[in-house]
Scaffold this active site. Structure first.
Site, PDB file in Angstrom:
ATOM      1  N   SER A   1       0.828  -1.209   0.000  1.00 15.99           N
ATOM      2  CA  SER A   1       0.000   0.000   0.000  1.00 15.99           C
ATOM      3  C   SER A   1       0.864   1.261   0.000  1.00 15.99           C
ATOM      4  O   SER A   1       2.006   1.262   0.448  1.00 15.99           O
ATOM      5  CB  SER A   1      -0.909   0.019   1.224  1.00 15.99           C
ATOM      6  OG  SER A   1      -1.804  -1.069   1.197  1.00 15.99           O
TER       7      SER A   1
HETATM    8  N1  SAH Z   1      -1.219  -4.693   4.173  1.00 13.17           N
HETATM    9  C1  SAH Z   1      -0.479  -4.724   2.930  1.00 13.17           C
HETATM   10  C2  SAH Z   1      -1.401  -4.534   1.761  1.00 13.17           C
HETATM   11  C3  SAH Z   1      -1.357  -5.720   0.874  1.00 13.17           C
HETATM   12  S1  SAH Z   1      -2.480  -5.683  -0.493  1.00 13.17           S
HETATM   13  C4  SAH Z   1       0.644  -3.693   2.953  1.00 13.17           C
HETATM   14  O1  SAH Z   1       1.174  -3.435   4.005  1.00 13.17           O
HETATM   15  O2  SAH Z   1       1.039  -3.178   1.929  1.00 13.17           O
HETATM   16  C5  SAH Z   1      -3.817  -6.640   0.116  1.00 13.17           C
HETATM   17  C6  SAH Z   1      -3.531  -8.089   0.441  1.00 13.17           C
HETATM   18  O3  SAH Z   1      -4.781  -8.681   0.801  1.00 13.17           O
HETATM   19  C7  SAH Z   1      -2.995  -8.932  -0.714  1.00 13.17           C
HETATM   20  O4  SAH Z   1      -1.783  -9.515  -0.343  1.00 13.17           O
HETATM   21  C8  SAH Z   1      -4.079  -9.988  -0.932  1.00 13.17           C
HETATM   22  O5  SAH Z   1      -3.572 -11.252  -1.303  1.00 13.17           O
HETATM   23  C9  SAH Z   1      -4.744 -10.041   0.428  1.00 13.17           C
HETATM   24  N2  SAH Z   1      -6.110 -10.565   0.449  1.00 13.17           N
HETATM   25  C10 SAH Z   1      -7.104 -10.413  -0.462  1.00 13.17           C
HETATM   26  N3  SAH Z   1      -8.216 -11.060  -0.075  1.00 13.17           N
HETATM   27  C11 SAH Z   1      -7.936 -11.632   1.141  1.00 13.17           C
HETATM   28  C12 SAH Z   1      -8.673 -12.444   2.061  1.00 13.17           C
HETATM   29  N4  SAH Z   1      -9.936 -12.793   1.831  1.00 13.17           N
HETATM   30  N5  SAH Z   1      -8.061 -12.841   3.184  1.00 13.17           N
HETATM   31  C13 SAH Z   1      -6.770 -12.502   3.459  1.00 13.17           C
HETATM   32  N6  SAH Z   1      -6.020 -11.752   2.623  1.00 13.17           N
HETATM   33  C14 SAH Z   1      -6.590 -11.319   1.474  1.00 13.17           C
END
Ligand code: SAH
Length: 223
Positions: free
Chosen positions: A74
């Protein structure tokens, strides 16, 4: 209660130095992030350690970056904004993050909450995050490979819950895992997304609609 930070990560160039991080924190302040402890943490956590080395020189730009598996780390502003919102919860014991990704947001949360629980649906990302956080010495986290939309019932209630992927509607199960005084911060929507916050009070829930945002989708099941 930010703990003393000591990530001990090598710099690859001036683009990954403490000065570059300090400039990022200044930009976040100019964008409206006001919590000084949080700005301090944003200036310490080595974001370049969460992306591929080839992208390290862009790690302190205020943009999201690819982390593989069609997912992203993010944008620092949104990490800071959502963290600031959950820090308004009445407790700092337990936080649940849904969507660990590379573990950057997890690491920021770990500086403020006693324990971070975080769930990631993509096995390769969950494994890489586990190794990365161990390498950085971030110990107060519990990581799980799974579908986060059901939350983490046997660790509930949480003082705060943060979803870092957008669902068309909020998974209802999560509200029940929020402590009284707790805050749930999440993006919602498909093409058009909006950041929202639910605060749980003794006699119900209060929902606040915040700014427009752009997140990867919350997907069902595991990969
Ligand atoms: N928190 C992260 C953001 C990652 S993007 C950061 O620090 O940058 C969002 C993440 O959510 C992705 O890795 C994706 O695989 C995950 N994701 C999507 N749907 C999900 C679900 N149902 N349960 C757990 N993770 C999920």
């Amino acid at each position: 209660m930010a703990v003393r930070l000591n990530f001990n990560v090598p710099e690859h160039s001036g683009m990954t130095s403490a000065r570059t991080r300090a400039r990022l924190a200044e930009r976040l302040r100019a964008s409206g992030i006001a919590d000084e402890a949080l700005l301090g943490v944003m200036a310490e956590v080595p974001r370049h350690a969460f992306v591929d080395q080839a992208l390290a020189h862009r790690a302190y730009d205020d943009v999201s970056l690819p982390i593989g598996y069609s997912q992203t780390i993010s944008q620092p502003y949104i990490v800071a904004r959502m963290t600031e919102l959950v820090l308004g919860a009445s407790g700092r014991q337990k936080v649940l993050e849904i969507g660990t990704g590379c573990g950057y947001q997890t690491t920021v949360l770990a500086q403020f909450f006693h324990t971070v629980h975080s769930i990631e649906r993509v096995g390769g990302l969950a494994r890489a995050a586990r190794e990365r956080l161990a390498g950085l010495g971030v110990r107060n986290v519990r990581l799980r490979h799974g579908d986060g939309s059901q939350g983490w019932a046997n660790a509930a209630p949480f003082d705060a819950i943060m979803i870092t992927a957008a669902a068309p509607i909020l998974p209802e199960a999560l509200i029940g895992q929020l402590a009284v005084g707790g805050r749930l911060v999440f993006p919602v929507g498909v093409a058009e997304q909006e950041l929202r916050m639910i605060e749980r009070t003794a006699d119900g829930c209060l929902e606040t609609r915040l700014e427009k945002v752009r997140f990867v989708p919350l997907l069902p099941g595991v990969a």
